[in-house]
Motif scaffolding. Structure first.
Motif, PDB file in Angstrom:
ATOM      1  N   THR A  91       0.826  -1.194   0.000  1.00 17.20           N
ATOM      2  CA  THR A  91       0.000   0.000   0.000  1.00 17.20           C
ATOM      3  C   THR A  91       0.868   1.255   0.000  1.00 17.20           C
ATOM      4  O   THR A  91       1.737   1.412   0.856  1.00 17.20           O
ATOM      5  N   VAL A  93       1.436   5.358  -2.393  1.00 16.88           N
ATOM      6  CA  VAL A  93       1.247   6.131  -3.614  1.00 16.88           C
ATOM      7  C   VAL A  93       2.391   5.754  -4.555  1.00 16.88           C
ATOM      8  O   VAL A  93       3.563   5.797  -4.155  1.00 16.88           O
ATOM      9  N   GLN A 122      -2.720   6.197  -6.039  1.00 15.04           N
ATOM     10  CA  GLN A 122      -2.819   5.464  -4.780  1.00 15.04           C
ATOM     11  C   GLN A 122      -3.158   4.005  -5.036  1.00 15.04           C
ATOM     12  O   GLN A 122      -4.097   3.698  -5.777  1.00 15.04           O
ATOM     13  N   THR A 124      -4.097   0.783  -2.636  1.00 13.39           N
ATOM     14  CA  THR A 124      -4.409   0.336  -1.285  1.00 13.39           C
ATOM     15  C   THR A 124      -4.748  -1.142  -1.336  1.00 13.39           C
ATOM     16  O   THR A 124      -5.653  -1.546  -2.068  1.00 13.39           O
TER      17      THR A 124
END
Length: 127
Positions: A91, A93, A122, A124
């Motif tokens: 996770t 950017v 991003q 995640t």
């Protein structure tokens, strides 16, 4: 001047296999080494992968080796990061970066070697 725009991020389940894209404009990419970096909250931006200007060689960080693959299509002015077997610790950017070079072997891991950066996308990973 090169403008870079990343896409392909989002919320992914652990084990997923998204592909990030980095589209360039303003210049053709065949004179640039391209890299992917990532930055997790509270951490330094770190090297993920780099690919030589012709695409003949690449370098990948140990933390993602065997799971992530960088590639490029100079005809489409686009660089890709195929991410497989994602883990929650991936996770972050993710940023695309470019540096002009005359070398077909140059693949720096250092942030300061790159002149142009995208705005980031991003990723995640949920467990």
């Amino acid at each position: 001047q090169v403008q870079l725009v990343e896409s392909g991020g989002g919320l992914v389940q652990a084990g997923g296999s998204p592909r990030l894209s980095c589209a360039a404009s303003g210049s053709t990419l065949n004179s640039y080494v391209m890299g992917w970096f990532r930055q997790a909250p509270g951490r330094e931006r770190e090297f993920v992968a780099a690919i030589s200007r012709g695409g003949g060689s690449s370098d990948t960080a140990d933390s993602v080796k065997g799971r992530f693959t960088i590639s490029r299509d100079n005809a489409k002015n686009t660089v890709y990061l195929q991410m497989n077997s994602l883990k929650p610790e991936d996770t972050a950017v993710y940023y695309c970066a470019a540096a002009p070079t005359s070398s077909y072997y140059y693949k720096p891991r250092v942030r300061d070697a790159y002149n142009y950066w995208g705005q980031g996308t991003q990723v995640t990973v949920s467990s």
